[in-house]
Design a protein around this motif. Structure first.
Motif, PDB file in Angstrom:
ATOM      1  N   SER A   5     104.887  77.459 -15.269  1.00  0.00           N
ATOM      2  CA  SER A   5     103.291  77.317 -15.131  1.00  0.00           C
ATOM      3  C   SER A   5     103.391  75.920 -14.415  1.00  0.00           C
ATOM      4  O   SER A   5     103.892  74.930 -14.766  1.00  0.00           O
ATOM      5  CB  SER A   5     102.912  77.167 -16.595  1.00  0.00           C
ATOM      6  OG  SER A   5     101.482  76.802 -16.516  1.00  0.00           O
ATOM      7  N   LYS A   7     100.718  73.235 -11.741  1.00  0.00           N
ATOM      8  CA  LYS A   7      99.593  72.599 -11.570  1.00  0.00           C
ATOM      9  C   LYS A   7      99.480  71.593 -10.310  1.00  0.00           C
ATOM     10  O   LYS A   7     100.564  71.014 -10.136  1.00  0.00           O
ATOM     11  CB  LYS A   7      99.219  71.748 -12.831  1.00  0.00           C
ATOM     12  CG  LYS A   7      97.990  71.007 -12.614  1.00  0.00           C
ATOM     13  CD  LYS A   7      97.683  70.259 -14.003  1.00  0.00           C
ATOM     14  CE  LYS A   7      96.360  69.571 -14.119  1.00  0.00           C
ATOM     15  NZ  LYS A   7      96.285  68.554 -15.309  1.00  0.00           N
ATOM     16  N   HIS A  12      94.355  72.624  -9.944  1.00  0.00           N
ATOM     17  CA  HIS A  12      94.594  74.186 -10.167  1.00  0.00           C
ATOM     18  C   HIS A  12      95.622  74.871 -10.747  1.00  0.00           C
ATOM     19  O   HIS A  12      96.983  74.206 -10.415  1.00  0.00           O
ATOM     20  CB  HIS A  12      94.605  74.901  -8.574  1.00  0.00           C
ATOM     21  CG  HIS A  12      93.330  74.504  -7.729  1.00  0.00           C
ATOM     22  ND1 HIS A  12      93.393  73.894  -6.767  1.00  0.00           N
ATOM     23  CD2 HIS A  12      91.899  74.703  -8.194  1.00  0.00           C
ATOM     24  CE1 HIS A  12      92.240  73.715  -6.180  1.00  0.00           C
ATOM     25  NE2 HIS A  12      91.361  74.169  -6.836  1.00  0.00           N
ATOM     26  N   GLN A  13      95.653  75.675 -11.835  1.00  0.00           N
ATOM     27  CA  GLN A  13      96.890  75.795 -12.395  1.00  0.00           C
ATOM     28  C   GLN A  13      97.126  77.396 -12.009  1.00  0.00           C
ATOM     29  O   GLN A  13      96.411  78.227 -11.765  1.00  0.00           O
ATOM     30  CB  GLN A  13      96.576  75.826 -13.971  1.00  0.00           C
ATOM     31  CG  GLN A  13      96.574  74.410 -14.445  1.00  0.00           C
ATOM     32  CD  GLN A  13      96.591  74.328 -15.841  1.00  0.00           C
ATOM     33  OE1 GLN A  13      96.233  75.407 -16.576  1.00  0.00           O
ATOM     34  NE2 GLN A  13      96.594  73.304 -16.399  1.00  0.00           N
ATOM     35  N   PHE A  14      98.482  77.839 -12.033  1.00  0.00           N
ATOM     36  CA  PHE A  14      99.077  78.952 -11.505  1.00  0.00           C
ATOM     37  C   PHE A  14     100.665  79.046 -12.003  1.00  0.00           C
ATOM     38  O   PHE A  14     101.078  78.214 -12.307  1.00  0.00           O
ATOM     39  CB  PHE A  14      98.901  79.057  -9.958  1.00  0.00           C
ATOM     40  CG  PHE A  14      99.861  77.835  -9.425  1.00  0.00           C
ATOM     41  CD1 PHE A  14     101.009  78.163  -8.720  1.00  0.00           C
ATOM     42  CD2 PHE A  14      99.217  76.728  -8.971  1.00  0.00           C
ATOM     43  CE1 PHE A  14     101.806  77.197  -7.970  1.00  0.00           C
ATOM     44  CE2 PHE A  14      99.931  75.717  -8.106  1.00  0.00           C
ATOM     45  CZ  PHE A  14     101.212  75.984  -7.770  1.00  0.00           C
ATOM     46  N   GLU A  15     100.954  80.175 -11.810  1.00  0.00           N
ATOM     47  CA  GLU A  15     102.286  80.548 -12.169  1.00  0.00           C
ATOM     48  C   GLU A  15     103.154  81.142 -11.314  1.00  0.00           C
ATOM     49  O   GLU A  15     102.832  81.616 -10.301  1.00  0.00           O
ATOM     50  CB  GLU A  15     102.428  81.619 -13.494  1.00  0.00           C
ATOM     51  CG  GLU A  15     101.762  81.098 -14.960  1.00  0.00           C
ATOM     52  CD  GLU A  15     101.980  82.345 -15.843  1.00  0.00           C
ATOM     53  OE1 GLU A  15     102.313  83.246 -15.560  1.00  0.00           O
ATOM     54  OE2 GLU A  15     101.650  81.838 -16.872  1.00  0.00           O
ATOM     55  N   SER A  16     104.512  80.865 -11.272  1.00  0.00           N
ATOM     56  CA  SER A  16     105.367  81.411 -10.413  1.00  0.00           C
ATOM     57  C   SER A  16     106.903  81.371 -10.870  1.00  0.00           C
ATOM     58  O   SER A  16     107.242  80.805 -11.678  1.00  0.00           O
ATOM     59  CB  SER A  16     105.290  80.409  -8.991  1.00  0.00           C
ATOM     60  OG  SER A  16     106.091  80.983  -7.981  1.00  0.00           O
ATOM     61  N   CYS A  35     100.117  75.379  -3.711  1.00  0.00           N
ATOM     62  CA  CYS A  35      98.990  75.877  -4.686  1.00  0.00           C
ATOM     63  C   CYS A  35      98.346  77.048  -3.879  1.00  0.00           C
ATOM     64  O   CYS A  35      98.055  76.970  -2.654  1.00  0.00           O
ATOM     65  CB  CYS A  35      98.013  75.089  -4.813  1.00  0.00           C
ATOM     66  SG  CYS A  35      96.544  75.602  -5.795  1.00  0.00           S
TER      67      CYS A  35
END
Length: 154
Positions: A5, A7, A12-16, A35
């Motif tokens: 997870s 940031k 902005h938060q996202f997963e990869s 991002c």
């Protein structure tokens, strides 16, 4: 494979997914983790709850004195191929309706807009990989589209 997870500096938060923790560190250090919302490469790992499975079923009562487990979050199934195709078609229609197609001159036009030499407006087009990398390195906000532009003919 490991899922993080993440940031960005803008919040902005996202997963990869990454091959390993070392692979994440290497890619991040070289500015290759960005991002998906704003393109910022100042990305950090965010706090993430691990997924742990146990052999005990949920119907078993917890041991005396042990607090009950928090229910797992509701995880929606991934979208179907048809839903993805519809979403991409909708995005394409939105981009084509609200942006100017500049073709293979995309990199030059994006740079002119960024530097104030051309009027600010939404554009889309085509760029070679090295041109796109140069734009990103120079801080020009660009984003790859999940479709190939229809070439406009004279």
């Amino acid at each position: 494979m490991i899922r993080y997870s993440l940031k960005c500096a803008e919040g902005h938060q996202f997963e990869s997914w990454f091959r390993s923790a070392d692979a994440f560190d290497t890619l991040r250090a070289s500015g290759q983790v960005s991002c998906p919302v704003c393109g910022a490469t100042d990305v950090e790992k965010a706090i993430m709850a691990p997924r742990v499975s146990t052999s005990r079923s949920r119907t078993d009562a917890p041991a005396q004195g042990t607090p009950p487990a928090t229910p797992a979050p509701d995880i929606s199934p991934p979208p179907s191929p048809e839903q993805i195709e519809q979403a991409v078609a909708k995005l394409r229609a939105e981009v084509e309706a609200n942006s100017d197609y500049v073709g293979v001159e995309f990199a030059a036009e994006a740079r002119k807009i960024h530097e104030g030499e051309a009027p600010a407006r939404a554009i889309y087009g085509e760029a070679k990989l090295d041109e796109a990398k140069a734009l990103i390195e120079d801080g020009v906000p660009v984003l790859p589209l999940p479709f190939t532009p229809k070439r406009k003919m004279n």
